[in-house]
Write a protein that holds these residues in place. Sequence first.
Motif, PDB file in Angstrom:
ATOM      1  N   ILE A 104     -47.263 -37.900  -2.303  1.00  0.00           N
ATOM      2  CA  ILE A 104     -46.851 -36.750  -1.500  1.00  0.00           C
ATOM      3  C   ILE A 104     -45.763 -35.955  -2.211  1.00  0.00           C
ATOM      4  CG2 ILE A 104     -45.682 -36.074   0.628  1.00  0.00           C
ATOM      5  CD1 ILE A 104     -47.198 -38.351   2.031  1.00  0.00           C
ATOM      6  N   LEU A 105     -44.814 -36.671  -2.828  1.00  0.00           N
ATOM      7  CA  LEU A 105     -43.789 -35.987  -3.612  1.00  0.00           C
ATOM      8  C   LEU A 105     -44.409 -35.241  -4.788  1.00  0.00           C
ATOM      9  CD1 LEU A 105     -40.936 -38.674  -3.676  1.00  0.00           C
ATOM     10  CD2 LEU A 105     -40.941 -36.498  -2.437  1.00  0.00           C
ATOM     11  N   LEU A 106     -45.377 -35.889  -5.454  1.00  0.00           N
ATOM     12  CA  LEU A 106     -46.064 -35.222  -6.559  1.00  0.00           C
ATOM     13  C   LEU A 106     -46.868 -34.022  -6.073  1.00  0.00           C
ATOM     14  CD1 LEU A 106     -47.378 -38.187  -8.745  1.00  0.00           C
ATOM     15  CD2 LEU A 106     -45.527 -36.602  -9.285  1.00  0.00           C
ATOM     16  N   SER A 110     -46.270 -30.443  -7.520  1.00  0.00           N
ATOM     17  CA  SER A 110     -47.359 -29.781  -8.237  1.00  0.00           C
ATOM     18  C   SER A 110     -47.698 -28.439  -7.591  1.00  0.00           C
ATOM     19  CB  SER A 110     -48.587 -30.686  -8.269  1.00  0.00           C
ATOM     20  OG  SER A 110     -49.070 -30.950  -6.958  1.00  0.00           O
ATOM     21  N   TRP A 111     -47.648 -28.378  -6.255  1.00  0.00           N
ATOM     22  CA  TRP A 111     -47.910 -27.104  -5.580  1.00  0.00           C
ATOM     23  C   TRP A 111     -46.831 -26.080  -5.921  1.00  0.00           C
ATOM     24  CZ3 TRP A 111     -51.648 -24.574  -3.134  1.00  0.00           C
ATOM     25  CH2 TRP A 111     -51.303 -23.430  -2.417  1.00  0.00           C
ATOM     26  N   GLN A 112     -45.572 -26.510  -5.898  1.00  0.00           N
ATOM     27  CA  GLN A 112     -44.476 -25.603  -6.229  1.00  0.00           C
ATOM     28  C   GLN A 112     -44.563 -25.132  -7.684  1.00  0.00           C
ATOM     29  OE1 GLN A 112     -41.025 -27.951  -5.234  1.00  0.00           O
ATOM     30  NE2 GLN A 112     -41.076 -27.363  -3.070  1.00  0.00           N
ATOM     31  N   TYR A 113     -45.095 -25.969  -8.550  1.00  0.00           N
ATOM     32  CA  TYR A 113     -45.245 -25.573  -9.958  1.00  0.00           C
ATOM     33  C   TYR A 113     -46.418 -24.613 -10.131  1.00  0.00           C
ATOM     34  CZ  TYR A 113     -46.025 -25.907 -14.984  1.00  0.00           C
ATOM     35  OH  TYR A 113     -46.202 -25.606 -16.318  1.00  0.00           O
ATOM     36  N   TRP A 114     -47.561 -24.894  -9.438  1.00  0.00           N
ATOM     37  CA  TRP A 114     -48.775 -24.113  -9.654  1.00  0.00           C
ATOM     38  C   TRP A 114     -48.754 -22.780  -8.925  1.00  0.00           C
ATOM     39  CZ3 TRP A 114     -52.648 -22.819  -5.970  1.00  0.00           C
ATOM     40  CH2 TRP A 114     -53.795 -22.224  -6.528  1.00  0.00           C
ATOM     41  N   TYR A 115     -48.166 -22.722  -7.744  1.00  0.00           N
ATOM     42  CA  TYR A 115     -48.247 -21.524  -6.906  1.00  0.00           C
ATOM     43  C   TYR A 115     -47.751 -20.257  -7.605  1.00  0.00           C
ATOM     44  CZ  TYR A 115     -47.952 -18.495  -2.836  1.00  0.00           C
ATOM     45  OH  TYR A 115     -48.107 -17.449  -1.967  1.00  0.00           O
ATOM     46  N   PRO A 116     -46.626 -20.276  -8.349  1.00  0.00           N
ATOM     47  CA  PRO A 116     -46.208 -19.040  -9.033  1.00  0.00           C
ATOM     48  C   PRO A 116     -47.247 -18.518 -10.023  1.00  0.00           C
ATOM     49  CG  PRO A 116     -44.398 -20.600  -8.955  1.00  0.00           C
ATOM     50  CD  PRO A 116     -45.611 -21.332  -8.495  1.00  0.00           C
ATOM     51  N   PHE A 117     -48.057 -19.420 -10.617  1.00  0.00           N
ATOM     52  CA  PHE A 117     -49.053 -18.970 -11.588  1.00  0.00           C
ATOM     53  C   PHE A 117     -50.205 -18.216 -10.929  1.00  0.00           C
ATOM     54  CE2 PHE A 117     -46.982 -22.322 -14.024  1.00  0.00           C
ATOM     55  CZ  PHE A 117     -46.838 -21.711 -15.259  1.00  0.00           C
ATOM     56  N   VAL A 118     -50.379 -18.404  -9.637  1.00  0.00           N
ATOM     57  CA  VAL A 118     -51.446 -17.696  -8.939  1.00  0.00           C
ATOM     58  C   VAL A 118     -50.908 -16.505  -8.152  1.00  0.00           C
ATOM     59  CG1 VAL A 118     -51.458 -18.888  -6.711  1.00  0.00           C
ATOM     60  CG2 VAL A 118     -53.630 -18.187  -7.742  1.00  0.00           C
ATOM     61  N   THR A 119     -49.595 -16.282  -8.227  1.00  0.00           N
ATOM     62  CA  THR A 119     -48.979 -15.148  -7.519  1.00  0.00           C
ATOM     63  C   THR A 119     -48.193 -14.283  -8.514  1.00  0.00           C
ATOM     64  OG1 THR A 119     -47.124 -16.614  -6.934  1.00  0.00           O
ATOM     65  CG2 THR A 119     -48.862 -16.321  -5.288  1.00  0.00           C
ATOM     66  N   ASP A 120     -46.904 -14.549  -8.669  1.00  0.00           N
ATOM     67  CA  ASP A 120     -46.060 -13.705  -9.511  1.00  0.00           C
ATOM     68  C   ASP A 120     -46.428 -13.779 -10.992  1.00  0.00           C
ATOM     69  OD1 ASP A 120     -44.703 -13.090  -7.201  1.00  0.00           O
ATOM     70  OD2 ASP A 120     -43.160 -14.612  -7.508  1.00  0.00           O
ATOM     71  N   LEU A 121     -46.910 -14.944 -11.444  1.00  0.00           N
ATOM     72  CA  LEU A 121     -47.214 -15.128 -12.865  1.00  0.00           C
ATOM     73  C   LEU A 121     -48.719 -15.156 -13.139  1.00  0.00           C
ATOM     74  CD1 LEU A 121     -44.585 -17.924 -13.661  1.00  0.00           C
ATOM     75  CD2 LEU A 121     -44.346 -15.454 -13.961  1.00  0.00           C
TER      76      LEU A 121
END
Length: 220
Positions: A104-106, A110-121
């Motif tokens: 769950i921690l991972l 992982s979501w916090q790491y990936w989400y910017p790549f599909v939005t701002d980046l």
Amino acid sequence: MFYEMGEKPGLIGRVERHFIAITLGLMTIITFVNVVARYVFNSNVLWAVEGTVYLFAWLVLIGSAHCVAITAHLGVDAAVNLLGRTGKRIAALFAVTACLAYTILLLIGSWQYWYPFVTDLSFLETEDIPMIPFVDGLAFMNGGEPYENLPRFIPYFVLPLSMVMLTIRFAISAVEILRGKRDLVVASHEVVDEIEDRDAHVNAAAASTPSDPAKEARDV
């Protein structure tokens, strides 16, 4: 069943097995072609190394979730075997709870790491991997400009995806332990059991083979 556990997984398990086999095959083919191109034709496949790295990441992360489903991960149960049935169940529940907390921690990370790549980046692309034809419609995520190379959010998607799968598999393991269907999270004696089964089959086959009197006479 959709998420059936054990040696006969459900639909998701069968899809994972085919995906793992295809990914491993692609890695082998790409590496072989690149070696031939480099040493025979003095050239190279520009995106081969980067593509193989991403394929390996998908193979390992999706494979780890599948191994939980079929209890293929190995563990040490020297201390657990000293416990009784109730003690084993308590130890298994503790272990699967720790695994759930970890995944769950991972998953959150992982979501916090990936989400910017599909939005701002979302404009960020891989170094060398060319754009895949059937995802050309993603230009709207790049301000309407078509991607020249594969956007990074596609290969990086394996991070949250695999963590979701791991969390679900460990949750199913916890339910099965609570119901008394299993008392271990992993198969710690899988290899030993397979060797014992093989030896049993060999001994049974040898016992059922008719003896040769002539050979026995020569041996004497």
